[in-house]
Scaffold this motif. Structure first.
Motif, PDB file in Angstrom:
ATOM      1  N   MET A  33      32.196 146.671 -32.712  1.00 41.42           N
ATOM      2  CA  MET A  33      31.283 147.648 -32.121  1.00 41.42           C
ATOM      3  C   MET A  33      31.133 147.406 -30.625  1.00 41.42           C
ATOM      4  SD  MET A  33      29.535 150.285 -32.740  1.00 41.42           S
ATOM      5  CE  MET A  33      28.525 151.212 -31.616  1.00 41.42           C
ATOM      6  N   THR A  34      30.995 146.107 -30.259  1.00 40.01           N
ATOM      7  CA  THR A  34      30.822 145.784 -28.839  1.00 40.01           C
ATOM      8  C   THR A  34      32.067 146.142 -28.036  1.00 40.01           C
ATOM      9  OG1 THR A  34      29.417 143.985 -29.545  1.00 40.01           O
ATOM     10  CG2 THR A  34      30.138 143.945 -27.280  1.00 40.01           C
ATOM     11  N   ASP A  35      33.257 146.056 -28.694  1.00 41.10           N
ATOM     12  CA  ASP A  35      34.493 146.342 -27.970  1.00 41.10           C
ATOM     13  C   ASP A  35      34.525 147.778 -27.477  1.00 41.10           C
ATOM     14  OD1 ASP A  35      35.211 143.814 -28.529  1.00 41.10           O
ATOM     15  OD2 ASP A  35      36.406 144.328 -30.287  1.00 41.10           O
ATOM     16  N   VAL A  36      34.036 148.719 -28.302  1.00 39.31           N
ATOM     17  CA  VAL A  36      34.041 150.119 -27.910  1.00 39.31           C
ATOM     18  C   VAL A  36      33.209 150.314 -26.636  1.00 39.31           C
ATOM     19  CG1 VAL A  36      33.467 152.430 -28.658  1.00 39.31           C
ATOM     20  CG2 VAL A  36      34.285 150.779 -30.301  1.00 39.31           C
ATOM     21  N   TRP A  37      32.048 149.668 -26.578  1.00 43.88           N
ATOM     22  CA  TRP A  37      31.171 149.823 -25.413  1.00 43.88           C
ATOM     23  C   TRP A  37      31.786 149.175 -24.186  1.00 43.88           C
ATOM     24  CZ3 TRP A  37      26.110 151.937 -25.735  1.00 43.88           C
ATOM     25  CH2 TRP A  37      25.799 152.400 -27.010  1.00 43.88           C
ATOM     26  N   LEU A  38      32.477 148.029 -24.391  1.00 41.28           N
ATOM     27  CA  LEU A  38      33.114 147.388 -23.237  1.00 41.28           C
ATOM     28  C   LEU A  38      34.253 148.239 -22.699  1.00 41.28           C
ATOM     29  CD1 LEU A  38      33.128 143.612 -24.111  1.00 41.28           C
ATOM     30  CD2 LEU A  38      31.837 144.798 -22.371  1.00 41.28           C
ATOM     31  N   ILE A  39      34.960 148.964 -23.591  1.00 42.17           N
ATOM     32  CA  ILE A  39      36.007 149.875 -23.109  1.00 42.17           C
ATOM     33  C   ILE A  39      35.385 150.968 -22.234  1.00 42.17           C
ATOM     34  CG2 ILE A  39      37.615 151.667 -23.857  1.00 42.17           C
ATOM     35  CD1 ILE A  39      38.317 149.872 -26.198  1.00 42.17           C
ATOM     36  N   ALA A  40      34.207 151.484 -22.649  1.00 41.71           N
ATOM     37  CA  ALA A  40      33.532 152.504 -21.845  1.00 41.71           C
ATOM     38  C   ALA A  40      33.176 151.959 -20.471  1.00 41.71           C
ATOM     39  CB  ALA A  40      32.276 152.991 -22.569  1.00 41.71           C
ATOM     40  N   VAL A  41      32.684 150.714 -20.412  1.00 40.31           N
ATOM     41  CA  VAL A  41      32.328 150.123 -19.114  1.00 40.31           C
ATOM     42  C   VAL A  41      33.573 149.932 -18.254  1.00 40.31           C
ATOM     43  CG1 VAL A  41      31.293 148.139 -17.993  1.00 40.31           C
ATOM     44  CG2 VAL A  41      30.280 149.049 -20.034  1.00 40.31           C
ATOM     45  N   MET A  42      34.709 149.559 -18.900  1.00 39.68           N
ATOM     46  CA  MET A  42      35.949 149.388 -18.131  1.00 39.68           C
ATOM     47  C   MET A  42      36.423 150.712 -17.553  1.00 39.68           C
ATOM     48  SD  MET A  42      38.399 146.722 -20.036  1.00 39.68           S
ATOM     49  CE  MET A  42      37.600 145.803 -21.299  1.00 39.68           C
ATOM     50  N   LEU A  93      21.690 159.106 -22.860  1.00 37.48           N
ATOM     51  CA  LEU A  93      21.202 159.577 -24.161  1.00 37.48           C
ATOM     52  C   LEU A  93      21.874 158.809 -25.299  1.00 37.48           C
ATOM     53  CD1 LEU A  93      19.146 161.797 -24.722  1.00 37.48           C
ATOM     54  CD2 LEU A  93      21.021 163.323 -25.221  1.00 37.48           C
ATOM     55  N   GLY A  94      23.185 158.545 -25.154  1.00 34.44           N
ATOM     56  CA  GLY A  94      23.866 157.732 -26.156  1.00 34.44           C
ATOM     57  C   GLY A  94      23.305 156.329 -26.229  1.00 34.44           C
ATOM     58  N   ALA A  95      22.933 155.754 -25.071  1.00 35.88           N
ATOM     59  CA  ALA A  95      22.320 154.420 -25.067  1.00 35.88           C
ATOM     60  C   ALA A  95      20.973 154.449 -25.776  1.00 35.88           C
ATOM     61  CB  ALA A  95      22.158 153.929 -23.626  1.00 35.88           C
ATOM     62  N   ILE A  96      20.195 155.529 -25.592  1.00 38.47           N
ATOM     63  CA  ILE A  96      18.902 155.645 -26.284  1.00 38.47           C
ATOM     64  C   ILE A  96      19.113 155.696 -27.794  1.00 38.47           C
ATOM     65  CG2 ILE A  96      17.026 157.246 -26.780  1.00 38.47           C
ATOM     66  CD1 ILE A  96      16.756 157.838 -23.958  1.00 38.47           C
ATOM     67  N   VAL A  97      20.090 156.505 -28.253  1.00 39.32           N
ATOM     68  CA  VAL A  97      20.328 156.638 -29.692  1.00 39.32           C
ATOM     69  C   VAL A  97      20.744 155.294 -30.292  1.00 39.32           C
ATOM     70  CG1 VAL A  97      21.806 157.727 -31.402  1.00 39.32           C
ATOM     71  CG2 VAL A  97      20.836 159.081 -29.581  1.00 39.32           C
ATOM     72  N   HIS A  98      21.577 154.545 -29.558  1.00 41.58           N
ATOM     73  CA  HIS A  98      21.990 153.237 -30.057  1.00 41.58           C
ATOM     74  C   HIS A  98      20.829 152.255 -30.079  1.00 41.58           C
ATOM     75  CE1 HIS A  98      23.707 149.158 -29.651  1.00 41.58           C
ATOM     76  NE2 HIS A  98      24.523 149.597 -30.566  1.00 41.58           N
ATOM     77  N   GLU A  99      19.911 152.371 -29.115  1.00 41.22           N
ATOM     78  CA  GLU A  99      18.857 151.373 -28.967  1.00 41.22           C
ATOM     79  C   GLU A  99      17.753 151.557 -30.000  1.00 41.22           C
ATOM     80  OE1 GLU A  99      19.125 148.966 -26.823  1.00 41.22           O
ATOM     81  OE2 GLU A  99      17.182 148.067 -27.239  1.00 41.22           O
ATOM     82  N   GLY A 100      17.490 152.808 -30.432  1.00 42.37           N
ATOM     83  CA  GLY A 100      16.354 153.017 -31.335  1.00 42.37           C
ATOM     84  C   GLY A 100      15.068 153.169 -30.543  1.00 42.37           C
ATOM     85  N   PHE A 101      13.933 153.121 -31.220  1.00 43.76           N
ATOM     86  CA  PHE A 101      12.652 153.349 -30.547  1.00 43.76           C
ATOM     87  C   PHE A 101      12.072 152.019 -30.077  1.00 43.76           C
ATOM     88  CE2 PHE A 101       8.149 154.441 -30.272  1.00 43.76           C
ATOM     89  CZ  PHE A 101       8.237 155.545 -29.474  1.00 43.76           C
ATOM     90  N   THR A 102      12.487 151.593 -28.869  1.00 44.87           N
ATOM     91  CA  THR A 102      11.966 150.362 -28.285  1.00 44.87           C
ATOM     92  C   THR A 102      11.508 150.646 -26.856  1.00 44.87           C
ATOM     93  OG1 THR A 102      14.147 149.768 -27.498  1.00 44.87           O
ATOM     94  CG2 THR A 102      13.508 148.920 -29.649  1.00 44.87           C
ATOM     95  N   LEU A 103      11.021 149.593 -26.193  1.00 42.46           N
ATOM     96  CA  LEU A 103      10.577 149.750 -24.803  1.00 42.46           C
ATOM     97  C   LEU A 103      11.743 150.106 -23.895  1.00 42.46           C
ATOM     98  CD1 LEU A 103       8.301 149.493 -22.782  1.00 42.46           C
ATOM     99  CD2 LEU A 103       8.826 147.085 -22.558  1.00 42.46           C
ATOM    100  N   THR A 104      12.912 149.519 -24.177  1.00 42.10           N
ATOM    101  CA  THR A 104      14.096 149.840 -23.375  1.00 42.10           C
ATOM    102  C   THR A 104      14.438 151.316 -23.467  1.00 42.10           C
ATOM    103  OG1 THR A 104      14.887 147.654 -23.948  1.00 42.10           O
ATOM    104  CG2 THR A 104      16.449 149.142 -22.940  1.00 42.10           C
ATOM    105  N   SER A 116      25.890 157.991 -31.249  1.00 39.07           N
ATOM    106  CA  SER A 116      25.909 157.424 -29.904  1.00 39.07           C
ATOM    107  C   SER A 116      27.322 157.359 -29.355  1.00 39.07           C
ATOM    108  CB  SER A 116      25.271 156.041 -29.906  1.00 39.07           C
ATOM    109  OG  SER A 116      26.104 155.133 -30.563  1.00 39.07           O
ATOM    110  N   ILE A 117      28.314 157.093 -30.223  1.00 39.51           N
ATOM    111  CA  ILE A 117      29.697 157.058 -29.729  1.00 39.51           C
ATOM    112  C   ILE A 117      30.141 158.456 -29.295  1.00 39.51           C
ATOM    113  CG2 ILE A 117      32.081 156.779 -30.491  1.00 39.51           C
ATOM    114  CD1 ILE A 117      31.279 154.311 -31.917  1.00 39.51           C
ATOM    115  N   VAL A 118      29.745 159.478 -30.061  1.00 39.64           N
ATOM    116  CA  VAL A 118      30.103 160.852 -29.663  1.00 39.64           C
ATOM    117  C   VAL A 118      29.456 161.202 -28.332  1.00 39.64           C
ATOM    118  CG1 VAL A 118      29.745 163.263 -30.252  1.00 39.64           C
ATOM    119  CG2 VAL A 118      30.566 161.691 -31.976  1.00 39.64           C
ATOM    120  N   LEU A 119      28.153 160.863 -28.151  1.00 40.91           N
ATOM    121  CA  LEU A 119      27.460 161.199 -26.909  1.00 40.91           C
ATOM    122  C   LEU A 119      28.087 160.475 -25.719  1.00 40.91           C
ATOM    123  CD1 LEU A 119      23.716 161.227 -27.972  1.00 40.91           C
ATOM    124  CD2 LEU A 119      25.029 163.119 -27.086  1.00 40.91           C
TER     125      LEU A 119
END
Lengths: 102, 86
Positions: B1-10, A51-62, A7-10
Motif C-alpha cells: 500500500m505504501t509503495d503506491v503512495w511513494l510512486i505518486a510522490v515520485m 481529498l484522496g489523503a482525507i479519504v485515506h486518513e479517516g476522521f482525525t485531526l489531520t 483514495s487511490i482513484v482520487l
C-alpha cells in the motif's frame, strides 16, 4: 478496503491534472495560455490529491486540517491566477498571434 | 500500500523538475512567477502525501504554512509586476 480504493482513484485523478499542468506550462506558446494550464493544475489537481489523503486518513485531526487547507486553496489559487494575469496585461506582456500563411 | 503512495510522490518530484525548466527558460518575468507557483503547489501536495504515508502530523502543519507564504509571496510579486507597488 473500499476507502483505499476510493483514495487511490482520487489521487490518480489528481495526478492526471498535476501531469497536465507542467506539460501545458512547457508546451504552450505564450504567458496567457500557460497560466490557463497552470490554473487547472493548481486548483483541481491539488484539491483531488488532498481529498484522496482525507479519504485515506479517516476522521482525525489531520483530516480536518487538510480540509481547511482545501478550502483555503479553493479561495486563494483562483485569486492568485486572476491577479497575475491582470498584472501581466497591465505590464504589456505580448499575446501570441497565429502566423500569416499557415 | 505504501509503495503506491511513494510512486505518486515520485511522479510529483519528476513534475517539479519539468517545471523548473520553464522557471529557468521563461522569456518574461510572469512566466517565471507562474512556474514558481506551480512548484509550490506540487511541493504542498507532496508534503501532504508524505504526512499521510508516514503518519507525521508535522508535515501537514508545515504544508499549511507553506501554502500561506506561497500565496502571499506570489500575490506581492504580481502586484509589483502590475506596477501597483514600488
Amino acid at each position: 478496503m473500499i476507502f483505499d480504493a476510493v483514495s487511490i482513484v482520487l489521487i490518480s485523478a489528481g495526478l492526471f491534472f498535476m501531469i497536465v499542468g507542467p506539460i501545458g506550462l512547457l508546451r504552450l506558446p505564450d504567458f496567457y495560455t500557460r497560466i490557463h494550464a497552470a490554473g487547472k493544475c493548481d486548483t483541481l489537481g491539488q484539491g483531488l490529491i488532498l481529498l484522496g489523503a482525507i479519504v485515506h486518513e479517516g476522521f482525525t485531526l489531520t483530516a480536518v486540517k487538510i480540509a481547511f487547507l482545501i478550502a483555503f486553496i479553493m479561495i486563494t489559487n483562483p485569486t492568485m491566477t486572476h491577479t497575475l494575469a491582470n498584472a501581466a496585461y497591465e505590464a504589456g506582456v505580448p499575446a501570441w498571434r497565429k502566423e500569416e500563411g499557415r | 500500500m505504501t509503495d503506491v503512495w511513494l510512486i505518486a510522490v515520485m511522479v510529483l518530484a519528476g513534475l517539479i523538475v519539468l517545471t523548473l525548466a520553464r522557471l529557468f527558460a521563461g522569456p518574461t518575468p510572469p512566466d517565471r512567477v507562474v512556474a514558481l507557483d506551480t512548484v509550490n503547489t506540487l511541493t504542498v501536495a507532496s508534503m501532504i502525501l508524505f504526512g499521510v504515508i508516514f503518519r507525521q502530523i508535522v508535515f501537514v502543519d508545515v504544508a499549511i504554512v507553506y501554502a500561506l507564504l506561497s500565496f502571499v509571496g506570489t500575490l506581492y510579486i504580481a502586484k509589483y509586476l502590475g506596477g501597483e507597488i514600488g
